[in-house]
Design an enzyme around this catalytic site. Structure first.
Site, PDB file in Angstrom:
ATOM      1  N   LEU A  14     -40.820  84.516 124.841  1.00  0.00           N
ATOM      2  CA  LEU A  14     -41.421  83.280 125.355  1.00  0.00           C
ATOM      3  C   LEU A  14     -41.725  83.423 126.842  1.00  0.00           C
ATOM      4  CD1 LEU A  14     -42.180  80.270 125.148  1.00  0.00           C
ATOM      5  CD2 LEU A  14     -39.765  79.727 125.524  1.00  0.00           C
ATOM      6  N   ALA A  64     -31.357  84.054 127.091  1.00  0.00           N
ATOM      7  CA  ALA A  64     -30.316  83.784 126.104  1.00  0.00           C
ATOM      8  C   ALA A  64     -29.978  85.071 125.354  1.00  0.00           C
ATOM      9  CB  ALA A  64     -30.796  82.735 125.099  1.00  0.00           C
ATOM     10  N   TYR A  65     -28.827  85.061 124.702  1.00  0.00           N
ATOM     11  CA  TYR A  65     -28.502  86.104 123.729  1.00  0.00           C
ATOM     12  C   TYR A  65     -29.018  85.540 122.408  1.00  0.00           C
ATOM     13  CZ  TYR A  65     -25.623  89.368 120.976  1.00  0.00           C
ATOM     14  OH  TYR A  65     -25.176  90.328 120.097  1.00  0.00           O
ATOM     15  N   THR A  66     -30.189  86.029 121.971  1.00  0.00           N
ATOM     16  CA  THR A  66     -30.914  85.373 120.876  1.00  0.00           C
ATOM     17  C   THR A  66     -30.725  86.040 119.504  1.00  0.00           C
ATOM     18  OG1 THR A  66     -32.877  86.638 121.505  1.00  0.00           O
ATOM     19  CG2 THR A  66     -32.737  84.390 122.327  1.00  0.00           C
ATOM     20  N   TYR A 129     -24.366  81.257 117.268  1.00  0.00           N
ATOM     21  CA  TYR A 129     -25.544  81.109 118.139  1.00  0.00           C
ATOM     22  C   TYR A 129     -25.801  79.620 118.408  1.00  0.00           C
ATOM     23  CZ  TYR A 129     -30.495  81.001 119.474  1.00  0.00           C
ATOM     24  OH  TYR A 129     -31.693  80.750 120.115  1.00  0.00           O
ATOM     25  N   LYS A 133     -25.489  77.681 122.006  1.00  0.00           N
ATOM     26  CA  LYS A 133     -26.656  77.014 122.600  1.00  0.00           C
ATOM     27  C   LYS A 133     -26.353  75.519 122.816  1.00  0.00           C
ATOM     28  CE  LYS A 133     -30.258  78.429 123.369  1.00  0.00           C
ATOM     29  NZ  LYS A 133     -30.802  79.044 124.622  1.00  0.00           N
ATOM     30  N   TRP A 154     -38.003  79.182 115.116  1.00  0.00           N
ATOM     31  CA  TRP A 154     -38.755  80.230 114.417  1.00  0.00           C
ATOM     32  C   TRP A 154     -39.893  80.790 115.282  1.00  0.00           C
ATOM     33  CZ3 TRP A 154     -39.467  79.216 108.444  1.00  0.00           C
ATOM     34  CH2 TRP A 154     -38.260  78.818 107.886  1.00  0.00           C
TER      35      TRP A 154
HETATM   36  N1  LIG Z   1     -36.637  83.293 119.197  1.00  0.00           N
HETATM   37  C1  LIG Z   1     -36.504  82.161 118.523  1.00  0.00           C
HETATM   38  O1  LIG Z   1     -36.859  82.062 117.343  1.00  0.00           O
HETATM   39  C2  LIG Z   1     -35.912  80.953 119.195  1.00  0.00           C
HETATM   40  C3  LIG Z   1     -35.703  79.776 118.440  1.00  0.00           C
HETATM   41  C4  LIG Z   1     -35.169  78.657 119.058  1.00  0.00           C
HETATM   42  C5  LIG Z   1     -34.849  78.676 120.408  1.00  0.00           C
HETATM   43  N2  LIG Z   1     -35.036  79.821 121.129  1.00  0.00           N
HETATM   44  C6  LIG Z   1     -34.668  79.831 122.551  1.00  0.00           C
HETATM   45  O2  LIG Z   1     -35.857  80.053 123.316  1.00  0.00           O
HETATM   46  C7  LIG Z   1     -35.556  80.838 124.473  1.00  0.00           C
HETATM   47  C8  LIG Z   1     -36.475  82.047 124.528  1.00  0.00           C
HETATM   48  O3  LIG Z   1     -36.300  82.810 123.333  1.00  0.00           O
HETATM   49  P1  LIG Z   1     -36.955  84.270 123.167  1.00  0.00           P
HETATM   50  O4  LIG Z   1     -37.054  84.535 121.714  1.00  0.00           O
HETATM   51  O5  LIG Z   1     -38.145  84.394 124.038  1.00  0.00           O
HETATM   52  O6  LIG Z   1     -35.763  85.170 123.726  1.00  0.00           O
HETATM   53  P2  LIG Z   1     -35.749  86.726 124.099  1.00  0.00           P
HETATM   54  O7  LIG Z   1     -37.041  87.360 123.788  1.00  0.00           O
HETATM   55  O8  LIG Z   1     -34.496  87.287 123.507  1.00  0.00           O
HETATM   56  O9  LIG Z   1     -35.626  86.665 125.684  1.00  0.00           O
HETATM   57  C9  LIG Z   1     -34.452  86.268 126.328  1.00  0.00           C
HETATM   58  C10 LIG Z   1     -34.380  87.005 127.650  1.00  0.00           C
HETATM   59  O10 LIG Z   1     -33.116  86.689 128.265  1.00  0.00           O
HETATM   60  C11 LIG Z   1     -32.590  87.881 128.793  1.00  0.00           C
HETATM   61  N3  LIG Z   1     -31.137  87.815 128.948  1.00  0.00           N
HETATM   62  C12 LIG Z   1     -30.188  88.056 128.002  1.00  0.00           C
HETATM   63  N4  LIG Z   1     -28.965  87.972 128.560  1.00  0.00           N
HETATM   64  C13 LIG Z   1     -29.137  87.667 129.869  1.00  0.00           C
HETATM   65  C14 LIG Z   1     -28.250  87.484 130.961  1.00  0.00           C
HETATM   66  N5  LIG Z   1     -26.935  87.606 130.815  1.00  0.00           N
HETATM   67  N6  LIG Z   1     -28.766  87.194 132.174  1.00  0.00           N
HETATM   68  C15 LIG Z   1     -30.111  87.094 132.354  1.00  0.00           C
HETATM   69  N7  LIG Z   1     -31.003  87.281 131.364  1.00  0.00           N
HETATM   70  C16 LIG Z   1     -30.530  87.570 130.131  1.00  0.00           C
HETATM   71  C17 LIG Z   1     -32.990  88.924 127.768  1.00  0.00           C
HETATM   72  O11 LIG Z   1     -32.857  90.226 128.295  1.00  0.00           O
HETATM   73  P3  LIG Z   1     -32.528  91.440 127.256  1.00  0.00           P
HETATM   74  O12 LIG Z   1     -33.661  91.463 126.286  1.00  0.00           O
HETATM   75  O13 LIG Z   1     -32.456  92.629 128.155  1.00  0.00           O
HETATM   76  O14 LIG Z   1     -31.236  91.078 126.607  1.00  0.00           O
HETATM   77  C18 LIG Z   1     -34.431  88.535 127.467  1.00  0.00           C
HETATM   78  O15 LIG Z   1     -35.349  89.115 128.372  1.00  0.00           O
HETATM   79  C19 LIG Z   1     -34.058  81.161 124.372  1.00  0.00           C
HETATM   80  O16 LIG Z   1     -33.337  80.260 125.152  1.00  0.00           O
HETATM   81  C20 LIG Z   1     -33.725  80.953 122.906  1.00  0.00           C
HETATM   82  O17 LIG Z   1     -32.365  80.597 122.711  1.00  0.00           O
HETATM   83  C21 LIG Z   1     -35.576  80.958 120.550  1.00  0.00           C
END
Ligand SMILES: NC(=O)c1ccc[n+]([C@@H]2O[C@H](COP(=O)([O-])OP(=O)(O)OC[C@H]3O[C@@H](n4cnc5c(N)ncnc54)[C@H](OP(=O)(O)O)[C@@H]3O)[C@@H](O)[C@H]2O)c1
Length: 294
Positions: A14, A64-66, A129, A133, A154
């Protein structure tokens, strides 16, 4: 006056879409994107000092740790990043008197309601998770005066590992795919979510908002649509149950989000998941389909 807008998690799926939109839409402001290389939010002193020194007006926290199953296996990390990490960001935002935007998830719900979840529905996460969150949401609500919590679900987009690309990859390797057919939700395109986040910030929205592409489906129906729209017709998709798949984390069977508040309070609307999927496939995955698959 030029504002500083800080995005934490800027290199994630995102994050990359959001950085693009913020750079083009808030062109008069300074947009700063940090990820784990710049700040590890698990470390309180480091993150609070660094954010305070920058002094942003808006902090958009999407790090986040996703890995949902990973969280189940490493609960400590899940709470350290998604819970305590968010607490540290909230503390820093509060010290800067900044607005804080936090991304949360449909997995804060247990899926028992059987109809789309409202922002006011009581959360009851089934997995680590979702619990971690939710802890993050609580820290934001308690610690920051001006906060916006956006729950979504999703996600897929061009900048991260996601279900759409995984289905297309598997379709090149296998003739049959077994996909879960007992979880309902709304696939959401990161480009659409990023635009809505910009709109919500622009509007000055506060509190909790649900934001997802409209209409809903199961992962099985979604997989069938991905293959159909990509012109792949030699692959069979078999519906299976979550139990048969046997993933470590339990997912809610129905976590559709009611996004009416978004429309009612801000006038913003989200297109259907199928329209968004068509757009994603034609814009980003046009060349990925192997002609041999058709
Ligand atoms: N993906 C989904 O389907 C989904 C659904 C609902 C809500 N969300 C929420 O939407 C947001 C964005 O999701 P996304 O899928 O874009 O996530 P993502 O691709 O996993 O990106 C999260 C980023 O946070 C970084 N990160 C992890 N641990 C960290 C730490 N300790 N300090 C600083 N940065 C850190 C990650 O780095 P690394 O990659 O190096 O670990 C990654 O670059 C998140 O808050 C997630 O919980 C996502």
């Amino acid at each position: 006056m030029k504002r500083i807008i800080l995005v934490i998690g800027a290199k994630g799926m995102l994050g990359r879409d959001l950085m693009g939109i913020l750079h083009s839409s808030f062109s008069k402001d300074e947009i700063i994107g940090w990820d784990i290389e710049e700040v590890d939010i698990r470390k309180e002193d480091e993150s609070v000092t660094k954010i305070e020194k920058l002094g942003p007006e808006i902090v958009i926290h999407i790090a986040a740790y996703t890995d949902v199953d990973g969280c189940e296996l490493d609960m400590e990390k899940a709470f350290a990043v998604n819970g305590e990490g968010t607490k540290h960001v909230a503390l820093a935002a509060s010290k800067c008197r900044a607005k804080m935007v936090y991304l949360s998830t449909d997995y804060v719900f247990d899926g028992e309601k059987g109809e789309p979840y409202l922002e006011s529905d009581p959360p009851h996460p089934l997995n680590v998770y979702g619990q971690s969150k939710l802890k993050g949401e609580q820290y934001v609500q308690e610690g920051v005066k001006d906060s916006l919590i956006v729950r979504t679900q999703w996600l897929y987009g061009p900048f991260g590992k996601n279900f759409v690309d995984s289905i297309l990859r598997q379709a090149r390797e296998k003739s049959t795919l077994s996909i879960v057919n007992d979880q309902m939700g709304s696939p959401t395109y990161t480009a659409d979510l990023a635009k809505a986040l910009f709109g919500l910030i622009q509007f000055g929205a506060r509190g909790i908002f649900h934001v997802a592409n409209s209409d809903f489906c199961t992962w099985y129906t979604f997989a069938e649509a991905i293959l159909k729209l990509s012109g792949v017709n030699r692959v069979r998709v078999l519906p299976i149950s979550s139990k048969e798949l046997g993933r470590p984390a339990t997912r809610p069977s129905y976590s559709v989000l009611n996004c009416q508040k978004l429309k009612k309070e801000t006038g913003l609307t989200m297109r259907s998941w199928s329209e968004a999927l068509k757009d994603y496939l034609s814009t980003h995955r046009q060349l990925s389909a192997d002609p041999g698959d058709r």
